[in-house]
Scaffold this motif. Structure first.
Motif, PDB file in Angstrom:
ATOM      1  N   LEU A 343       8.356  -4.525  -1.941  1.00 11.01           N
ATOM      2  CA  LEU A 343       7.548  -3.362  -1.554  1.00 11.01           C
ATOM      3  C   LEU A 343       6.684  -2.893  -2.717  1.00 11.01           C
ATOM      4  O   LEU A 343       5.557  -2.430  -2.532  1.00 11.01           O
ATOM      5  CB  LEU A 343       8.465  -2.239  -1.077  1.00 11.01           C
ATOM      6  CG  LEU A 343       7.893  -1.275  -0.030  1.00 11.01           C
ATOM      7  CD1 LEU A 343       7.428  -2.021   1.203  1.00 11.01           C
ATOM      8  CD2 LEU A 343       8.928  -0.234   0.346  1.00 11.01           C
ATOM      9  N   ASP A 344       7.211  -3.006  -3.942  1.00 19.49           N
ATOM     10  CA  ASP A 344       6.415  -2.675  -5.136  1.00 19.49           C
ATOM     11  C   ASP A 344       5.169  -3.547  -5.223  1.00 19.49           C
ATOM     12  O   ASP A 344       4.100  -3.091  -5.635  1.00 19.49           O
ATOM     13  CB  ASP A 344       7.247  -2.888  -6.414  1.00 19.49           C
ATOM     14  CG  ASP A 344       8.118  -1.699  -6.743  1.00 19.49           C
ATOM     15  OD1 ASP A 344       7.838  -0.602  -6.239  1.00 19.49           O
ATOM     16  OD2 ASP A 344       9.089  -1.868  -7.496  1.00 19.49           O
ATOM     17  N   ALA A 345       5.317  -4.828  -4.869  1.00 16.84           N
ATOM     18  CA  ALA A 345       4.219  -5.780  -5.030  1.00 16.84           C
ATOM     19  C   ALA A 345       3.164  -5.666  -3.932  1.00 16.84           C
ATOM     20  O   ALA A 345       1.989  -5.963  -4.161  1.00 16.84           O
ATOM     21  CB  ALA A 345       4.772  -7.207  -5.058  1.00 16.84           C
ATOM     22  N   LEU A 346       3.579  -5.246  -2.741  1.00 10.18           N
ATOM     23  CA  LEU A 346       2.636  -5.167  -1.623  1.00 10.18           C
ATOM     24  C   LEU A 346       1.611  -4.063  -1.817  1.00 10.18           C
ATOM     25  O   LEU A 346       1.871  -3.047  -2.461  1.00 10.18           O
ATOM     26  CB  LEU A 346       3.398  -4.933  -0.317  1.00 10.18           C
ATOM     27  CG  LEU A 346       4.207  -6.110   0.225  1.00 10.18           C
ATOM     28  CD1 LEU A 346       5.016  -5.664   1.444  1.00 10.18           C
ATOM     29  CD2 LEU A 346       3.290  -7.265   0.593  1.00 10.18           C
ATOM     30  N   ARG A 347       0.438  -4.261  -1.253  1.00  9.83           N
ATOM     31  CA  ARG A 347      -0.643  -3.282  -1.301  1.00  9.83           C
ATOM     32  C   ARG A 347      -1.022  -2.890   0.125  1.00  9.83           C
ATOM     33  O   ARG A 347      -0.939  -3.715   1.042  1.00  9.83           O
ATOM     34  CB  ARG A 347      -1.862  -3.866  -2.022  1.00  9.83           C
ATOM     35  CG  ARG A 347      -1.593  -4.241  -3.475  1.00  9.83           C
ATOM     36  CD  ARG A 347      -1.385  -2.987  -4.317  1.00  9.83           C
ATOM     37  NE  ARG A 347      -1.047  -3.304  -5.699  1.00  9.83           N
ATOM     38  CZ  ARG A 347       0.188  -3.357  -6.167  1.00  9.83           C
ATOM     39  NH1 ARG A 347       1.208  -3.129  -5.349  1.00  9.83           N
ATOM     40  NH2 ARG A 347       0.422  -3.634  -7.424  1.00  9.83           N
ATOM     41  N   PRO A 348      -1.447  -1.636   0.331  1.00  6.21           N
ATOM     42  CA  PRO A 348      -1.783  -1.212   1.695  1.00  6.21           C
ATOM     43  C   PRO A 348      -3.078  -1.809   2.225  1.00  6.21           C
ATOM     44  O   PRO A 348      -3.242  -1.961   3.431  1.00  6.21           O
ATOM     45  CB  PRO A 348      -1.884   0.312   1.570  1.00  6.21           C
ATOM     46  CG  PRO A 348      -2.195   0.556   0.140  1.00  6.21           C
ATOM     47  CD  PRO A 348      -1.517  -0.538  -0.631  1.00  6.21           C
ATOM     48  N   ARG A 349      -4.009  -2.174   1.334  1.00  8.40           N
ATOM     49  CA  ARG A 349      -5.313  -2.666   1.792  1.00  8.40           C
ATOM     50  C   ARG A 349      -5.520  -4.143   1.480  1.00  8.40           C
ATOM     51  O   ARG A 349      -5.919  -4.913   2.347  1.00  8.40           O
ATOM     52  CB  ARG A 349      -6.435  -1.843   1.166  1.00  8.40           C
ATOM     53  CG  ARG A 349      -6.446  -0.395   1.643  1.00  8.40           C
ATOM     54  CD  ARG A 349      -7.647   0.366   1.087  1.00  8.40           C
ATOM     55  NE  ARG A 349      -7.674   1.747   1.545  1.00  8.40           N
ATOM     56  CZ  ARG A 349      -7.001   2.726   0.985  1.00  8.40           C
ATOM     57  NH1 ARG A 349      -6.249   2.494  -0.077  1.00  8.40           N
ATOM     58  NH2 ARG A 349      -7.060   3.960   1.461  1.00  8.40           N
ATOM     59  N   ARG A 350      -5.249  -4.552   0.263  1.00  8.32           N
ATOM     60  CA  ARG A 350      -5.472  -5.953  -0.103  1.00  8.32           C
ATOM     61  C   ARG A 350      -4.259  -6.786   0.287  1.00  8.32           C
ATOM     62  O   ARG A 350      -3.156  -6.567  -0.190  1.00  8.32           O
ATOM     63  CB  ARG A 350      -5.735  -6.092  -1.605  1.00  8.32           C
ATOM     64  CG  ARG A 350      -6.168  -7.502  -2.014  1.00  8.32           C
ATOM     65  CD  ARG A 350      -6.574  -7.551  -3.470  1.00  8.32           C
ATOM     66  NE  ARG A 350      -5.437  -7.560  -4.369  1.00  8.32           N
ATOM     67  CZ  ARG A 350      -4.756  -8.661  -4.714  1.00  8.32           C
ATOM     68  NH1 ARG A 350      -5.106  -9.830  -4.200  1.00  8.32           N
ATOM     69  NH2 ARG A 350      -3.740  -8.596  -5.556  1.00  8.32           N
TER      70      ARG A 350
END
Length: 408
Positions: A343-350
């Motif tokens: 979850l830390d690594a994920l981004r909401p847009r990219r």
């Protein structure tokens, strides 16, 4: 020696903090041979055999998959160049300044420490002063008084450089002419939080900045939690000034208990949410209520609290306290660490593909896919039509709520 130093630099890039499989392999065959085994992409059985039974084949297989995701010479060289630019020093277990208490971490001990400042402070007695970011005026005042008092007694104040209690502990030590160590969750060339750039610059000039992750590494929730074990290990006692029920400061206290380091808790008003975690910890864990510098000195150094006492006083019955947590204790429910890191690594847009996430997290692509599947079911991650994964807005809000404590 140069080969061993470079091998440890490679390992600091390949692994996330606290990687016990890597630690077991390095302890068994040394950093150079261990690095060569990974570079040669040997079979898991070879890793298991080399560890002399410390590492099972399935764990060796998982370790190889996550390490090889980051096996890039350019990343290692970039971290060394960044370290040279900021004047960082590399400390290894054979170094005279390597903190001996880190041996208590076993296979999860750092493979390398990156330092900026006065490394002689690592040979002096220290006490950790930690607490919540959202500190109250009461908490900051107490932290200031305790830090200044410890500095006057020639004790190094250890903390995490965060807002709130941590920042006040560092400031008070510096203002009192004392010594302080800030243990960071990211590279020591990237000051975090950015609002503490001036403070951390002063710590680097008059104290010591320390990190186990290479220069250029950003802080994440997982790295904050792992950073806390170093704060506990570097201290003769850990003192929590203020902490909400989900504060990361309690994570530091738990690490201290696991290491046999005594924990002191500063009491606060029963009506204050900022002290709710402290009061719950006092009730459920083997810790000591402290209200003055003299009591902290006694907790850390025994008898009358003078520094020439040879043995620190261990926390009594620390090993028996692990299961005595009520449903309201901050550590009663723990999120899967893998999910936290993904979850830390994920981004909401990219959007990111699983291999990109694997490199960022330091895990194998297969395990990343499994974690993504669970996060998708929970509505915290979504797979786009382009085949890339993104964090959902709800997950971002949840991470912000939970991460505040973890960064304390």
């Amino acid at each position: 020696m140069l080969d061993a130093l470079f091998a440890r630099a490679i390992w600091s890039v390949l692994i996330e903090p606290g990687d016990k499989v890597a630690g077991a392999l390095i302890d068994a065959v040394g950093p150079v041979t261990a690095a060569r085994l990974v570079i040669d992409r040997v079979a898991p059985q070879t890793i298991a055999d080399a560890s002399r039974g410390e590492i099972e084949i399935d764990r060796a297989s998982e370790g190889l998959r996550r390490w090889t995701e980051r096996l890039r010479a350019s990343d290692v060289m970039r971290s060394l160049e960044s370290a040279a630019r900021c004047g960082a020093r590399m400390l290894v277990p054979d170094d005279a300044h390597w903190p001996e208490p880190l041996a208590g971490l076993g296979h999860s001990a750092p493979v390398l420490l990156w330092a900026r400042g006065d490394v002689e402070l690592l040979r002096r007695p220290g006490v950790a002063i930690v607490g919540a970011r959202a500190a109250t005026g009461y908490g900051e005042h107490v932290a200031m008084e305790l830090s200044a008092g410890l500095s006057a007694r020639d004790v190094v104040v250890v903390s995490g450089g965060a807002y709130g209690i941590d920042g006040m502990a560092h400031r008070a030590a510096l203002a009192s002419g004392g010594a302080t160590i800030a243990v960071l969750a990211g590279g020591i060339d990237r000051f975090y939080p950015s609002g503490h750039e001036a403070l951390l610059t002063r710590v680097a000039e008059h104290g010591l900045l320390l990190s186990e992750v290479p220069c250029g590494t950003p802080p994440t929730k997982w790295r904050f939690l792992q950073r806390n074990r170093l704060i506990a290990a570097l201290s003769a006692a850990t003192v929590v000034v203020e902490a909400g029920r989900r504060s990361g400061a309690l994570n530091t206290a738990n690490h201290a208990l696991e290491l046999g380091v005594p924990v002191g808790i500063v009491p606060g008003p029963i009506t204050s949410a900022a002290s709710a975690g402290c009061l719950a910890f006092l009730r459920s864990e083997p810790s000591t209520c402290v209200t003055s510098v003299a009591e902290i000195m006694q907790l850390a150094f025994g008898l009358d609290g003078v520094l020439d006492v040879p043995e620190p006083v261990p926390a009594t019955a620390a090993a028996e306290g692990g299961d005595r947590r009520d449903a309201h204790h901050p550590s009663a429910t723990r999120e899967d660490p893998m999910h936290v890191r993904v979850l830390d690594a994920l981004r909401p847009r990219r959007g990111l593909d699983p291999s990109e996430i694997a490199r960022a997290v330091g895990e194998s692509t297969d395990r990343i896919r499994a974690a993504l599947g669970v996060l998708e079911l929970e509505g915290r991650a979504t797979l786009g039509a382009d085949g890339h994964w993104r964090r959902t807005p709800a997950a971002r809000e949840r991470a912000a709520a939970g991460g505040a404590g973890a960064r304390s």
